[in-house]
Design a protein around this motif. Structure first.
Motif, PDB file in Angstrom:
ATOM      1  N   ARG A 114      13.963   5.069  15.700  1.00 60.30           N
ATOM      2  CA  ARG A 114      12.810   4.232  15.337  1.00 60.30           C
ATOM      3  C   ARG A 114      11.926   3.968  16.547  1.00 60.30           C
ATOM      4  O   ARG A 114      10.692   4.117  16.481  1.00 60.30           O
ATOM      5  CB  ARG A 114      13.290   2.903  14.760  1.00 60.30           C
ATOM      6  N   ASP A 115      12.544   3.574  17.658  1.00 60.08           N
ATOM      7  CA  ASP A 115      11.771   3.226  18.858  1.00 60.08           C
ATOM      8  C   ASP A 115      11.052   4.427  19.463  1.00 60.08           C
ATOM      9  O   ASP A 115      10.079   4.263  20.213  1.00 60.08           O
ATOM     10  CB  ASP A 115      12.701   2.602  19.903  1.00 60.08           C
ATOM     11  N   ASN A 116      11.523   5.626  19.142  1.00 62.32           N
ATOM     12  CA  ASN A 116      10.883   6.836  19.652  1.00 62.32           C
ATOM     13  C   ASN A 116      10.049   7.545  18.580  1.00 62.32           C
ATOM     14  O   ASN A 116       9.668   8.703  18.738  1.00 62.32           O
ATOM     15  CB  ASN A 116      11.939   7.792  20.211  1.00 62.32           C
ATOM     16  N   HIS A 117       9.796   6.824  17.486  1.00 63.79           N
ATOM     17  CA  HIS A 117       8.896   7.282  16.421  1.00 63.79           C
ATOM     18  C   HIS A 117       9.349   8.593  15.770  1.00 63.79           C
ATOM     19  O   HIS A 117       8.528   9.437  15.403  1.00 63.79           O
ATOM     20  CB  HIS A 117       7.474   7.424  16.967  1.00 63.79           C
ATOM     21  N   ILE A 118      10.663   8.738  15.627  1.00 60.57           N
ATOM     22  CA  ILE A 118      11.224   9.887  14.912  1.00 60.57           C
ATOM     23  C   ILE A 118      11.437   9.466  13.465  1.00 60.57           C
ATOM     24  O   ILE A 118      12.200   8.532  13.189  1.00 60.57           O
ATOM     25  CB  ILE A 118      12.563  10.334  15.528  1.00 60.57           C
ATOM     26  N   PRO A 119      10.778  10.105  12.505  1.00 57.29           N
ATOM     27  CA  PRO A 119      10.925   9.710  11.091  1.00 57.29           C
ATOM     28  C   PRO A 119      12.351   9.919  10.591  1.00 57.29           C
ATOM     29  O   PRO A 119      12.961  10.968  10.850  1.00 57.29           O
ATOM     30  CB  PRO A 119       9.947  10.633  10.362  1.00 57.29           C
ATOM     31  N   VAL A 120      12.876   8.918   9.887  1.00 55.35           N
ATOM     32  CA  VAL A 120      14.231   9.020   9.342  1.00 55.35           C
ATOM     33  C   VAL A 120      14.223   8.645   7.865  1.00 55.35           C
ATOM     34  O   VAL A 120      13.425   7.826   7.414  1.00 55.35           O
ATOM     35  CB  VAL A 120      15.230   8.117  10.104  1.00 55.35           C
TER      36      VAL A 120
END
Length: 249
Positions: A114-120
């Protein structure tokens, strides 16, 4: 086989492809709920005078409620229809499973992504009602997911081990990544088959004895998510220690 031998043999000479999106299984991967789930099944079987054996239990891991109930009624000769058994099982799970603890490393990894803006996203054989109970119990944690796809979703025709859940989950990201750009996190052979069939790489964190022939099909086999190295898949590396990054419910 000893787990460390499975790790060393299955992870040898592996190559990893860069990904942009991550899709997580729920029970057994994020939540340590599989044990509780099968205790509920054991209690249901006992209610009808039947024993839920270890052999039968092993064959039920990772399946949908519907498939499990059909198998139980058929194999144990339960005096109840699969539909009625599924309803009874779901009611018991709605009470028990939201109390399940998180698996080691799951919270840390989700926060990191989340903090590195990776969609999950979440892709689970659980029903929408069950997942809703988990969301109520941990709203901030589940708020990290861009979307959640359950086995009862109208767009999902078949649960795992079929690829439907993962294909739908990937398609619901705004940029619709190709399957090869999605990394799946799973704990069961059933989920492993689903991820592979969807054309995705699969990180497997099994919590039961795993045969080497199954482990070799996974992209990576780990003891738990604390051992995951995001940089192997082109994702930002952890900058903290495993003890850090906690989220309140």
């Amino acid at each position: 086989m000893i787990f460390k031998d499975v790790l060393s043999n299955s992870n040898s000479f592996r190559t990893f492809k860069t990904v942009t999106h991550c899709i997580f299984d729920l029970d057994g991967t994020i939540l340590d709920s599989e044990t509780m789930y099968h205790e509920v099944i054991k209690d249901v079987c006992a209610k009808y005078g039947k024993k839920y054996s270890q052999d039968l239990k092993g064959r039920m891991y990772g399946g949908t409620d519907r498939d499990i109930c059909k198998s139980l009624v058929k194999e144990l000769g339960l005096n109840i229809s699969p539909d009625a058994l599924e309803s009874e099982l779901e009611q018991m799970c709605l009470k028990a499973l939201p109390r399940a603890p998180l698996h080691q490393g799951a919270e840390r990894l989700l926060i990191h992504l989340r903090d590195n803006h990776i969609p999950v996203a979440l892709a689970t054989n659980s029903t929408e009602r069950t997942v809703h109970k988990h969301v109520e119990a941990r709203p901030k944690l589940f708020g990290i997911f861009h979307h959640m796809v359950c086995v009862t979703d109208p767009a999902v025709y078949r649960g795992k081990p079929y690829p439907d859940l993962y294909i739908v989950a990937a398609d619901r990201f705004p940029d619709k990544p190709k399957p090869c750009k999605c990394l799946v996190f799973e704990d069961s052979n059933v989920g492993l088959k689903a991820g592979i069939s969807a054309g995705m790489q699969v990180v497997l964190t099994p919590h039961r004895p795993l045969e080497l022939r199954h482990a070799r099909k996974a992209t990576l086999v780990l003891r738990n998510l604390l051992d995951f190295q995001p940089e192997l898949f082109g994702l930002p590396p952890f900058a903290d220690t495993p003890q850090l990054n906690k989220i309140r419910r």
